[in-house]
Design a protein around this motif. Structure first.
Motif, short mmCIF file in Angstrom:
data_model
loop_
_atom_site.label_atom_id
_atom_site.label_comp_id
_atom_site.label_asym_id
_atom_site.label_seq_id
_atom_site.Cartn_x
_atom_site.Cartn_y
_atom_site.Cartn_z
N SER A 52 0.84 -1.22 0.00
CA SER A 52 0.00 0.00 0.00
C SER A 52 0.86 1.25 0.00
O SER A 52 0.53 2.25 -0.66
N THR A 53 1.98 1.21 0.71
CA THR A 53 2.92 2.35 0.70
C THR A 53 3.40 2.61 -0.72
O THR A 53 3.43 3.75 -1.19
N LEU A 54 3.77 1.55 -1.42
CA LEU A 54 4.27 1.68 -2.79
C LEU A 54 3.18 2.25 -3.69
O LEU A 54 3.43 3.16 -4.50
N LEU A 55 1.95 1.75 -3.55
CA LEU A 55 0.85 2.25 -4.37
C LEU A 55 0.59 3.74 -4.11
O LEU A 55 0.35 4.51 -5.03
N ASN A 56 0.67 4.14 -2.85
CA ASN A 56 0.45 5.55 -2.50
C ASN A 56 1.54 6.44 -3.10
O ASN A 56 1.26 7.57 -3.51
N VAL A 57 2.77 5.94 -3.13
CA VAL A 57 3.87 6.73 -3.72
C VAL A 57 3.69 6.82 -5.24
O VAL A 57 3.77 7.91 -5.82
N ILE A 58 3.40 5.69 -5.89
CA ILE A 58 3.19 5.69 -7.34
C ILE A 58 2.00 6.58 -7.71
O ILE A 58 2.02 7.28 -8.72
N GLY A 59 0.97 6.57 -6.86
CA GLY A 59 -0.23 7.36 -7.12
C GLY A 59 -0.11 8.82 -6.73
O GLY A 59 -1.11 9.56 -6.77
N LEU A 60 1.09 9.26 -6.35
CA LEU A 60 1.36 10.66 -5.97
C LEU A 60 0.54 11.10 -4.75
O LEU A 60 0.27 12.29 -4.56
N LEU A 61 0.14 10.13 -3.93
CA LEU A 61 -0.54 10.45 -2.68
C LEU A 61 0.47 10.66 -1.56
O LEU A 61 0.16 11.21 -0.51
N ASP A 62 1.69 10.18 -1.78
CA ASP A 62 2.77 10.29 -0.80
C ASP A 62 4.08 10.50 -1.56
O ASP A 62 4.20 10.05 -2.71
N ARG A 63 5.03 11.17 -0.93
CA ARG A 63 6.31 11.42 -1.61
C ARG A 63 7.36 10.41 -1.14
O ARG A 63 7.42 10.10 0.04
N PRO A 64 8.22 9.95 -2.04
CA PRO A 64 9.31 9.09 -1.60
C PRO A 64 10.34 9.89 -0.80
O PRO A 64 10.42 11.11 -0.93
N THR A 65 11.10 9.19 0.02
CA THR A 65 12.16 9.84 0.80
C THR A 65 13.40 10.06 -0.06
O THR A 65 14.13 11.04 0.11
N ALA A 66 13.66 9.15 -0.99
CA ALA A 66 14.81 9.26 -1.89
C ALA A 66 14.50 8.50 -3.17
O ALA A 66 13.54 7.72 -3.23
N GLY A 67 15.33 8.72 -4.18
CA GLY A 67 15.09 8.07 -5.46
C GLY A 67 14.13 8.91 -6.30
O GLY A 67 13.80 10.04 -5.95
N GLU A 68 13.66 8.32 -7.39
CA GLU A 68 12.80 9.08 -8.31
C GLU A 68 11.67 8.21 -8.83
O GLU A 68 11.82 7.00 -9.03
N LEU A 69 10.53 8.84 -9.02
CA LEU A 69 9.37 8.24 -9.68
C LEU A 69 9.09 9.05 -10.93
O LEU A 69 8.85 10.26 -10.84
N PHE A 70 9.17 8.40 -12.09
CA PHE A 70 8.80 9.04 -13.35
C PHE A 70 7.40 8.60 -13.74
O PHE A 70 7.11 7.40 -13.76
#
Length: 237
Positions: free
Chosen positions: A55-73
């Motif tokens: 669920s954390t990963l889905l929230n990050v991919i869905g722009l509901l949460d920001r990652p701490t490091a790295g990049e999401l394109f």
């Protein structure tokens, strides 16, 4: 990566990390440097034990949460340093969400619920948008029920409204978090088939979180998350 490949890429994670309580003694890293790509027409299951970070990963991919490091394109656009307004705009136009609980607005009709993402983005819906929403309701088997309120529909019908709402913007990526968890097996099969149809028809990439092995086995690809790491990523069949 060739230009053609890039045009087909919907989402890419590069060294993505997510921690909570950053800088505190209770800091904990949940996602540990993930690399992952989804391309148009991909139909992937995301599986893993409870607490593995799905669920954390889905929230990050869905722009509901920001990652701490790295990049999401998303659609080749880097999102880490993106401002909130652009994130909201991209989320609204590029991503569709279907959750275990349908989150329909009880005061609104079925048609109004499907139109909601467009109304949020542009205000009053156009005739073309209304026709698109009606067409989607017909495709999910709810023609003639446009003026019903959610409490006048069965659980399976309400989830189909949620699917139509997620797809009304013609998103490039559909994120589904246990979307059939509350449905009987017949309704679950019907909702899964809807995802399949839209994946094929619109080239919409699908990432489906599920505990149901019968469902994950019908996907084209299974991504296994174990303790915040991608342990395997396998094409099926």
């Amino acid at each position: 990566m060739s230009e053609h490949d890039a045009s087909q890429e919907v989402m890419r994670l590069q060294g993505l990390r997510k921690s909570y309580n950053v800088g505190k003694p209770t800091e904990v890293e949940v996602l540990h440097g993930l690399d992952l790509r989804l391309q148009r027409r991909d139909f992937a299951a995301l599986v893993g034990a409870s607490g593995s970070g799905k669920s954390t990963l889905l929230n990050v991919i869905g722009l509901l949460d920001r990652p701490t490091a790295g990049e999401l394109f998303l659609l080749a656009e880097p999102t880490q340093s993106m401002d909130d307004a652009r994130r909201t705009e991209l989320r609204g136009s590029a991503i569709g969400f279907v959750f275990q609980f349908h989150h329909l607005i009880q005061a609104f009709t079925t048609l109004e619920n499907v139109l909601m993402p467009l109304m949020v983005a542009t205000g009053k819906p156009t005739r073309e948008q209304i026709d698109r929403a009606r067409g989607l309701l017909a495709q999910v088997g709810l023609e003639g029920l446009e003026q019903r309120k959610p409490d006048q529909l069965s659980g399976g019908q309400q989830q189909r409204v949620a699917v139509a709402r997620a797809l009304v913007t013609h998103p490039a990526l559909l994120l589904a978090d246990e979307p059939t968890g509350n449905l009987d097996s017949k309704s679950a099969t019907e909702v899964f088939q809807l995802f399949r149809n839209f994946n094929r028809e619109f080239g919409c990439a699908v990432l489906l979180v599920t505990h149901d092995s019968r469902m994950s086995e019908q996907c084209d690809r299974t991504i296994m998350l174990v303790d915040g790491n991608i342990e395997s990523d396998e094409a099926l069949g």
